[in-house]
Design a protein around this motif. Structure first.
Motif, PDB file in Angstrom:
ATOM      1  N   THR A  82     -16.633  45.021  33.588  1.00 17.30           N
ATOM      2  CA  THR A  82     -15.492  44.926  34.504  1.00 17.30           C
ATOM      3  C   THR A  82     -15.615  46.000  35.587  1.00 17.30           C
ATOM      4  O   THR A  82     -16.438  46.917  35.470  1.00 17.30           O
ATOM      5  CB  THR A  82     -14.155  45.145  33.755  1.00 17.30           C
ATOM      6  N   THR A 136     -13.582  48.435  36.329  1.00 17.98           N
ATOM      7  CA  THR A 136     -13.270  49.779  35.818  1.00 17.98           C
ATOM      8  C   THR A 136     -14.425  50.308  34.973  1.00 17.98           C
ATOM      9  O   THR A 136     -14.777  51.492  35.075  1.00 17.98           O
ATOM     10  CB  THR A 136     -11.994  49.753  34.967  1.00 17.98           C
ATOM     11  N   GLN A 137     -15.032  49.453  34.163  1.00 18.71           N
ATOM     12  CA  GLN A 137     -16.151  49.896  33.342  1.00 18.71           C
ATOM     13  C   GLN A 137     -17.331  50.315  34.211  1.00 18.71           C
ATOM     14  O   GLN A 137     -18.034  51.263  33.888  1.00 18.71           O
ATOM     15  CB  GLN A 137     -16.586  48.789  32.377  1.00 18.71           C
ATOM     16  N   SER A 181     -13.847  44.932  26.292  1.00 21.82           N
ATOM     17  CA  SER A 181     -14.571  43.884  26.991  1.00 21.82           C
ATOM     18  C   SER A 181     -16.033  44.313  27.042  1.00 21.82           C
ATOM     19  O   SER A 181     -16.345  45.444  27.385  1.00 21.82           O
ATOM     20  CB  SER A 181     -14.033  43.699  28.409  1.00 21.82           C
ATOM     21  N   ARG A 182     -16.904  43.404  26.659  1.00 23.12           N
ATOM     22  CA  ARG A 182     -18.310  43.774  26.541  1.00 23.12           C
ATOM     23  C   ARG A 182     -19.196  42.588  26.864  1.00 23.12           C
ATOM     24  O   ARG A 182     -19.047  41.534  26.261  1.00 23.12           O
ATOM     25  CB  ARG A 182     -18.539  44.232  25.098  1.00 23.12           C
TER      26      ARG A 182
END
Lengths: 155, 324
Positions: free
Chosen positions: A58, A60-61, A106-107
Motif C-alpha cells: 500500500t 503507506t507501506q 496487508s501483504r
C-alpha cells in the motif's frame, strides 16, 4: 562434566525448563538477527525493484518500509515469500480478503504464485532456513512468556 | 508609513548576520525599489523595533521584526540556524550524562526502568518523524512545479497564488510541531520564498528545503539506532555503577531477557500481520517494548528465585567490559 551434573542435581525441573527456554530463546534470537542483517541487504537489493511497489504494497507501506527499522519487516516478508511461497500467499490472501484483518494487515496484495521472482537456489535455501528459525523463535517466545507468566504467579 | 498591513504581506523575525545592513536586508526581500519606498520601509522597521534607535547601527544576532511581501521575496537560507534533529554520538552521550547526573536514587531507578522501553518505543517514534518528513517532500516538489507552470504561462497569477497558499497550509498542518525542527522560528511561508536575486535560481530556496527534509529524514533514521544503543549503554552503565554482584547479574539477566523477549514478540507479530498505517507501526513498536519490559522483569524474578548462586556477569566477562 562433573560440575554440570552437580549443577543439574541442585536445580529442580522448573529451573531447568526456565533455563532451557531462556537460553534457547536468546540463542535463536541472536541467530535470527544475524540472518536478518545478512539477508536484508541481499534481498532488498534484488527484490525491491520487482516487488516493492503498488499494488503489492500500500501507499503507506511504501513509505514506512523504506528505512530502518520497519524495513526489516519488509525483508522478513520477502524471506517468507521466497522460502515458502505457497504458504505465504495463502496467508496473504486470507488477510487481504477478510474485511476485518485487512484494516490491520496487508501483504503482497494480488500477488500470484507465477509473479514470485526466481532467485538463486542458495538464496531460496537461506530463506527457508530463516523462516524455520523465525517460527522457532515465535514458538519458544510464546512458551517463554507462558512460563514466566506462570512462574511470576506461583513464585 | 505603513500603519496597516495589507493581506499580501507577512511579518517575520529576521536574525541579523555579520555584515548586514538595513538597506541590504530590505533589498533582499523587496528587490529593486525607489529611494522613497526604501525610506518608508526603514521607517516601518524602526517603528516595529523600538530598541533600534539608529538605522545604521544594527548588530549581529539582533532580531528584527520586518514586514515583507509574501511573494517574490528572497529568503537567505542559513542552515546553521535551523535546529536540525542532530542525532549523533554527542547527543547519545548527553542523554547518558543526564542519567549519571540524576539527583536521587529514585530518579536513577526510574531511568533504569525506562531502559528496556527505550529500545522499542524510541525507535518507533523516530521512525514516525522520519516518515513524516519523507512523506511531505512531494509537497515541496509540487510547489516548484506550480511556480514553473506559472512562469510558463499555464497558470494565471491568481491561480498560482491560490495554489501556493494551499500547499503551504497543507505543509503546515501536516508537519505540525515538526515544522519547528525544519524551519526554526520562521514560518513555512517565509522559508519557501521564490528568490528574485539575479543569477540565482528562483526555486533555490524550495530545493534547499527539499534537501533539508531529506537530510533530517536520514538523521531521524540513524537516531533510532542511537536510541537503541543508548538503551544498551544504560544497562552497561548500571552494571558498572553497582558494586553488588547479585545486582549486576540481575541487571544483565533483565537486559538480555528484555531484548530477547521483545524481539520474540515482534517476530510473532510480523508472522501474523503487516502494519498498514502509522497506528499499526506504533503498535508493533510499543508491543515489542512492553513485551521486552515484561520479559526482562520475568527473567529477573526467575534468576533471583532459582539461579542467584551463579555469577553469570563474571562468567561472560560483562563485568570487565562494563566497568567504571
Amino acid at each position: 562434566m562433573q560440575e554440570i551434573s552437580i549443577i543439574m542435581e541442585e536445580l529442580d525441573a522448573v529451573a531447568i525448563i526456565g533455563a532451557v527456554l531462556f537460553i534457547s530463546m536468546l540463542v535463536f534470537v541472536v541467530l535470527l538477527l544475524l540472518f536478518l542483517l545478512i539477508m536484508h541487504n541481499n534481498l532488498c537489493r534484488r527484490l525491491d525493484p520487482i516487488l516493492f511497489k503498488k499494488p503489492w504494497f500500500t501507499d503507506t507501506q511504501l513509505v514506512m518500509f523504506d528505512s530502518w527499522p520497519l524495513s526489516f519487516i519488509k525483508s522478513m516478508q520477502y524471506m517468507f515469500l521466497i522460502g515458502y511461497p505457497r504458504m505465504t500467499l495463502k496467508i496473504s490472501h486470507f488477510t487481504n480478503s477478510n474485511r476485518f484483518t485487512k484494516r490491520f494487515s496487508s501483504r503482497f496484495n494480488g500477488l500470484n504464485l507465477d509473479d514470485v521472482p526466481d532467485v538463486h537456489p542458495s538464496l531460496k535455501i537461506a530463506c527457508k532456513i530463516y523462516t524455520i528459525i523465525h517460527l522457532l523463535v515465535v514458538i519458544i517466545g510464546v512458551l517463554w512468556f507462558l512460563f514466566i507468566g506462570w512462574f511470576s504467579l506461583v513464585a | 508609513m505603513l500603519t496597516k498591513r495589507p493581506n499580501d504581506y507577512d511579518t517575520i523575525l529576521y536574525r541579523v548576520r555579520p555584515g548586514d545592513s538595513l538597506g541590504k536586508i530590505i533589498q533582499g526581500y523587496y528587490g529593486s525599489i525607489t529611494t522613497t519606498q526604501r525610506k518608508t520601509i526603514i521607517s516601518q522597521i524602526l517603528a516595529d523595533n523600538p530598541d533600534v534607535k539608529d538605522p545604521h547601527r544594527i548588530f549581529p544576532n539582533q532580531l528584527l521584526k520586518i514586514t515583507i511581501p509574501q511573494l517574490y521575496c528572497t529568503a537567505e537560507s542559513h542552515p546553521g540556524d535551523v535546529p536540525a534533529l542532530d542525532i549523533d554520538e554527542q547527543y547519545a552521550k548527553l542523554v547518558q550524562q543526564q542519567w549519571q547526573n540524576a539527583g536521587t536514587p529514585q530518579e536513577k531507578d526510574m531511568l533504569s526502568t525506562l531502559t528496556p522501553i527505550m529500545l522499542g518505543t524510541g525507535a518507533a517514534s523516530l521512525t514516525m518523524v522520519e516518515r513524516t518528513f519523507k512523506a511531505n517532500t512531494p509537497l515541496l516538489t509540487e510547489m516548484v512545479q506550480n511556480y514553473q507552470a506559472y512562469k510558463a504561462g499555464d497558470l494565471s497569477k491568481g491561480k498560482y497564488d491560490y495554489r501556493r497558499k494551499k500547499i503551504v497550509n497543507r505543509l503546515n498542518s501536516r508537519l505540525g510541531l515538526l515544522s519547528r525542527i525544519l524551519s526554526g522560528s520562521r514560518t513555512q511561508s517565509e522559508v519557501l520564498r521564490i528568490s528574485i536575486k539575479k543569477g540565482r535560481k528562483p526555486t533555490r530556496n524550495i530545493s534547499r528545503q527539499i534537501g533539508r527534509m531529506g537530510r533530517l529524514s536520514k538523521y531521524a533514521s540513524r537516531g533510532g539506532v542511537v536510541l537503541s544503543a543508548v538503551g544498551i549503554g544504560f544497562a552497561c552503565n548500571e552494571i558498572a555503577n553497582t558494586d553488588d554482584k547479585q545486582k549486576k547479574n540481575e541487571i544483565l539477566v533483565e537486559a538480555l531477557g528484555g531484548l530477547a523477549g521483545g524481539l520474540a514478540i515482534g517476530a510473532a507479530i510480523v508472522v501474523m500481520a503487516s502494519p498498514v498505517g502509522w497506528i499499526g507501526a506504533l503498535v508493533v513498536g510499543a508491543s515489542t517494548a512492553i513485551a521486552g519490559f515484561a520479559s526482562g522483569k520475568g527473567s529477573q524474578i526467575l534468576y533471583t528465585a532459582k539461579f542467584s548462586r551463579f555469577d553469570i556477569a563474571s562468567a561472560t566477562r560483562v563485568t570487565q567490559v562494563c566497568k567504571k
